[in-house]
Design a protein around this motif. Structure first.
Motif, PDB file in Angstrom:
ATOM      1  N   LEU A  25       6.854   4.238   5.281  1.00 22.71           N
ATOM      2  CA  LEU A  25       7.718   3.399   4.539  1.00 22.71           C
ATOM      3  C   LEU A  25       8.922   3.136   5.000  1.00 22.71           C
ATOM      4  CD1 LEU A  25       7.523   2.107   1.767  1.00 22.71           C
ATOM      5  CD2 LEU A  25       8.295   4.012   0.814  1.00 22.71           C
ATOM      6  N   GLU A  26       9.591   4.049   5.768  1.00 19.80           N
ATOM      7  CA  GLU A  26      10.826   3.715   6.297  1.00 19.80           C
ATOM      8  C   GLU A  26      10.518   2.891   7.463  1.00 19.80           C
ATOM      9  OE1 GLU A  26      12.261   7.694   7.296  1.00 19.80           O
ATOM     10  OE2 GLU A  26      12.531   8.319   5.250  1.00 19.80           O
ATOM     11  N   ALA A  27       9.520   2.886   8.263  1.00 19.62           N
ATOM     12  CA  ALA A  27       9.564   2.027   9.449  1.00 19.62           C
ATOM     13  C   ALA A  27       9.019   0.537   8.938  1.00 19.62           C
ATOM     14  CB  ALA A  27       7.897   2.569  10.270  1.00 19.62           C
ATOM     15  N   LEU A  28       8.099   0.450   7.755  1.00 23.72           N
ATOM     16  CA  LEU A  28       8.198  -0.783   7.121  1.00 23.72           C
ATOM     17  C   LEU A  28       9.186  -1.424   6.454  1.00 23.72           C
ATOM     18  CD1 LEU A  28       5.060  -1.460   5.004  1.00 23.72           C
ATOM     19  CD2 LEU A  28       7.165  -2.241   4.051  1.00 23.72           C
ATOM     20  N   VAL A  29      10.427  -0.699   6.091  1.00 22.81           N
ATOM     21  CA  VAL A  29      11.507  -1.073   5.552  1.00 22.81           C
ATOM     22  C   VAL A  29      12.169  -1.733   6.660  1.00 22.81           C
ATOM     23  CG1 VAL A  29      13.601  -0.572   4.377  1.00 22.81           C
ATOM     24  CG2 VAL A  29      11.442   0.254   3.330  1.00 22.81           C
ATOM     25  N   SER A  30      12.331  -0.940   7.718  1.00 24.43           N
ATOM     26  CA  SER A  30      13.029  -1.656   8.888  1.00 24.43           C
ATOM     27  C   SER A  30      12.456  -2.876   9.538  1.00 24.43           C
ATOM     28  CB  SER A  30      13.159  -0.414  10.098  1.00 24.43           C
ATOM     29  OG  SER A  30      13.743   0.769   9.794  1.00 24.43           O
ATOM     30  N   SER A  42       6.124 -10.784   5.499  1.00 23.90           N
ATOM     31  CA  SER A  42       6.941  -9.867   4.708  1.00 23.90           C
ATOM     32  C   SER A  42       6.123  -9.609   3.337  1.00 23.90           C
ATOM     33  CB  SER A  42       8.415 -10.742   4.668  1.00 23.90           C
ATOM     34  OG  SER A  42       8.892 -10.836   5.657  1.00 23.90           O
ATOM     35  N   LEU A  43       5.689 -10.563   2.717  1.00 26.02           N
ATOM     36  CA  LEU A  43       4.840 -10.447   1.388  1.00 26.02           C
ATOM     37  C   LEU A  43       3.902  -9.262   1.585  1.00 26.02           C
ATOM     38  CD1 LEU A  43       4.681 -13.684  -0.111  1.00 26.02           C
ATOM     39  CD2 LEU A  43       6.064 -11.730  -0.915  1.00 26.02           C
ATOM     40  N   LYS A  44       3.077  -9.394   2.674  1.00 24.57           N
ATOM     41  CA  LYS A  44       1.989  -8.508   3.159  1.00 24.57           C
ATOM     42  C   LYS A  44       2.485  -6.918   3.379  1.00 24.57           C
ATOM     43  CE  LYS A  44      -2.017  -7.684   5.899  1.00 24.57           C
ATOM     44  NZ  LYS A  44      -3.000  -8.035   7.080  1.00 24.57           N
ATOM     45  N   GLU A  45       3.684  -6.909   4.235  1.00 19.19           N
ATOM     46  CA  GLU A  45       4.279  -5.760   4.438  1.00 19.19           C
ATOM     47  C   GLU A  45       4.783  -5.039   3.092  1.00 19.19           C
ATOM     48  OE1 GLU A  45       3.677  -3.880   7.055  1.00 19.19           O
ATOM     49  OE2 GLU A  45       3.159  -5.365   8.375  1.00 19.19           O
ATOM     50  N   PHE A  46       5.263  -5.863   2.065  1.00 18.89           N
ATOM     51  CA  PHE A  46       5.816  -5.403   1.048  1.00 18.89           C
ATOM     52  C   PHE A  46       4.794  -4.858   0.098  1.00 18.89           C
ATOM     53  CE2 PHE A  46       6.899  -5.786  -3.435  1.00 18.89           C
ATOM     54  CZ  PHE A  46       8.109  -5.410  -3.605  1.00 18.89           C
ATOM     55  N   GLU A  47       3.721  -5.566  -0.015  1.00 19.46           N
ATOM     56  CA  GLU A  47       2.272  -4.996  -0.660  1.00 19.46           C
ATOM     57  C   GLU A  47       1.874  -3.506  -0.054  1.00 19.46           C
ATOM     58  OE1 GLU A  47      -0.794  -7.674  -0.466  1.00 19.46           O
ATOM     59  OE2 GLU A  47       0.523  -9.323  -1.494  1.00 19.46           O
ATOM     60  N   ASN A  48       2.132  -3.510   1.242  1.00 16.49           N
ATOM     61  CA  ASN A  48       1.617  -2.172   1.886  1.00 16.49           C
ATOM     62  C   ASN A  48       2.835  -1.132   1.646  1.00 16.49           C
ATOM     63  OD1 ASN A  48      -0.514  -3.099   3.223  1.00 16.49           O
ATOM     64  ND2 ASN A  48       0.703  -3.632   5.026  1.00 16.49           N
ATOM     65  N   GLY A  49       4.222  -1.458   1.400  1.00 20.19           N
ATOM     66  CA  GLY A  49       5.017  -0.831   1.169  1.00 20.19           C
ATOM     67  C   GLY A  49       5.105  -0.064  -0.540  1.00 20.19           C
ATOM     68  N   VAL A  50       4.433  -1.081  -1.169  1.00 22.13           N
ATOM     69  CA  VAL A  50       4.213  -0.602  -2.555  1.00 22.13           C
ATOM     70  C   VAL A  50       3.240   0.300  -2.688  1.00 22.13           C
ATOM     71  CG1 VAL A  50       3.379  -1.581  -4.906  1.00 22.13           C
ATOM     72  CG2 VAL A  50       4.980  -2.736  -3.761  1.00 22.13           C
ATOM     73  N   LYS A  51       2.083   0.418  -1.954  1.00 20.06           N
ATOM     74  CA  LYS A  51       1.027   1.192  -1.925  1.00 20.06           C
ATOM     75  C   LYS A  51       1.344   2.550  -1.419  1.00 20.06           C
ATOM     76  CE  LYS A  51      -2.672  -2.138  -1.357  1.00 20.06           C
ATOM     77  NZ  LYS A  51      -3.431  -2.886  -0.347  1.00 20.06           N
ATOM     78  N   LEU A  52       2.417   2.702  -0.311  1.00 19.26           N
ATOM     79  CA  LEU A  52       3.037   3.932   0.474  1.00 19.26           C
ATOM     80  C   LEU A  52       3.725   4.476  -0.652  1.00 19.26           C
ATOM     81  CD1 LEU A  52       3.537   2.671   3.916  1.00 19.26           C
ATOM     82  CD2 LEU A  52       2.096   4.308   3.194  1.00 19.26           C
ATOM     83  N   SER A  53       4.659   3.673  -1.474  1.00 14.52           N
ATOM     84  CA  SER A  53       5.484   4.342  -2.555  1.00 14.52           C
ATOM     85  C   SER A  53       4.757   4.895  -3.723  1.00 14.52           C
ATOM     86  CB  SER A  53       6.377   2.967  -2.999  1.00 14.52           C
ATOM     87  OG  SER A  53       7.077   3.514  -4.081  1.00 14.52           O
ATOM     88  N   ARG A  54       3.668   4.283  -4.051  1.00  9.51           N
ATOM     89  CA  ARG A  54       2.941   4.649  -5.223  1.00  9.51           C
ATOM     90  C   ARG A  54       2.239   6.248  -4.558  1.00  9.51           C
ATOM     91  NH1 ARG A  54       0.352  -0.831  -7.471  1.00  9.51           N
ATOM     92  NH2 ARG A  54       2.336  -1.234  -8.585  1.00  9.51           N
ATOM     93  N   ALA A  55       1.858   6.117  -3.381  1.00 10.23           N
ATOM     94  CA  ALA A  55       1.186   7.557  -2.649  1.00 10.23           C
ATOM     95  C   ALA A  55       2.122   8.440  -2.765  1.00 10.23           C
ATOM     96  CB  ALA A  55       0.768   6.847  -1.307  1.00 10.23           C
ATOM     97  N   CYS A  56       3.375   8.000  -2.283  1.00  9.54           N
ATOM     98  CA  CYS A  56       4.371   9.317  -2.560  1.00  9.54           C
ATOM     99  C   CYS A  56       4.591   9.738  -3.753  1.00  9.54           C
ATOM    100  CB  CYS A  56       5.706   8.552  -1.625  1.00  9.54           C
ATOM    101  SG  CYS A  56       5.709   8.274   0.087  1.00  9.54           S
ATOM    102  N   GLN A  57       5.028   8.867  -4.724  1.00  6.36           N
ATOM    103  CA  GLN A  57       5.176   9.170  -5.849  1.00  6.36           C
ATOM    104  C   GLN A  57       3.891  10.023  -6.634  1.00  6.36           C
ATOM    105  OE1 GLN A  57       5.597   5.404  -8.118  1.00  6.36           O
ATOM    106  NE2 GLN A  57       7.799   5.280  -7.793  1.00  6.36           N
ATOM    107  N   ALA A  58       2.671   9.920  -6.345  1.00  8.75           N
ATOM    108  CA  ALA A  58       1.505  10.641  -6.599  1.00  8.75           C
ATOM    109  C   ALA A  58       1.524  11.997  -5.843  1.00  8.75           C
ATOM    110  CB  ALA A  58       0.297   9.672  -6.319  1.00  8.75           C
ATOM    111  N   ALA A  59       1.963  12.100  -4.606  1.00  7.16           N
ATOM    112  CA  ALA A  59       2.021  13.324  -3.858  1.00  7.16           C
ATOM    113  C   ALA A  59       3.156  14.134  -4.644  1.00  7.16           C
ATOM    114  CB  ALA A  59       2.439  12.931  -2.468  1.00  7.16           C
TER     115      ALA A  59
END
Length: 84
Positions: A25-30, A42-59
């Motif tokens: 997620l940090e690499a993606l934001v950069s 950018s939109l595609k990477e943002f979508e990936n970021g949302v998925k990663l963020s949700r994975a972090c929240q779930a963990a």
């Protein structure tokens, strides 16, 4: 341990662990902040970021749940010990 069971950590092998998801997620934001991506990229990477963020929240939610279960187990054993 009480009858409540903890989630099997290997149940979903496709989910990255918390540390990996955060690093990705940090690499993606950069990458997005660099401004070198097209709007579509950018939109595609943002979508990936949302998925990663949700994975972090779930963990984190899972970890909180596990700590709660373990804390309840400790409280129960402390109570049992004092009644002897």
């Amino acid at each position: 341990m009480n009858k409540k069971s903890l989630k099997n950590e290997s149940a979903d092998e496709t989910k990255p662990d918390f540390e990996t998801a955060m690093a990705d997620l940090e690499a993606l934001v950069s990458k997005i902040e660099s401004g070198d991506l097209s709007l579509e990229e950018s939109l595609k990477e943002f979508e990936n970021g949302v998925k990663l963020s949700r994975a972090c929240q779930a963990a984190l939610k899972d970890a909180e749940h596990r700590v709660k279960i373990l804390s309840e187990d400790d409280e129960e054993s402390d109570f049992d010990d004092s009644s002897v």
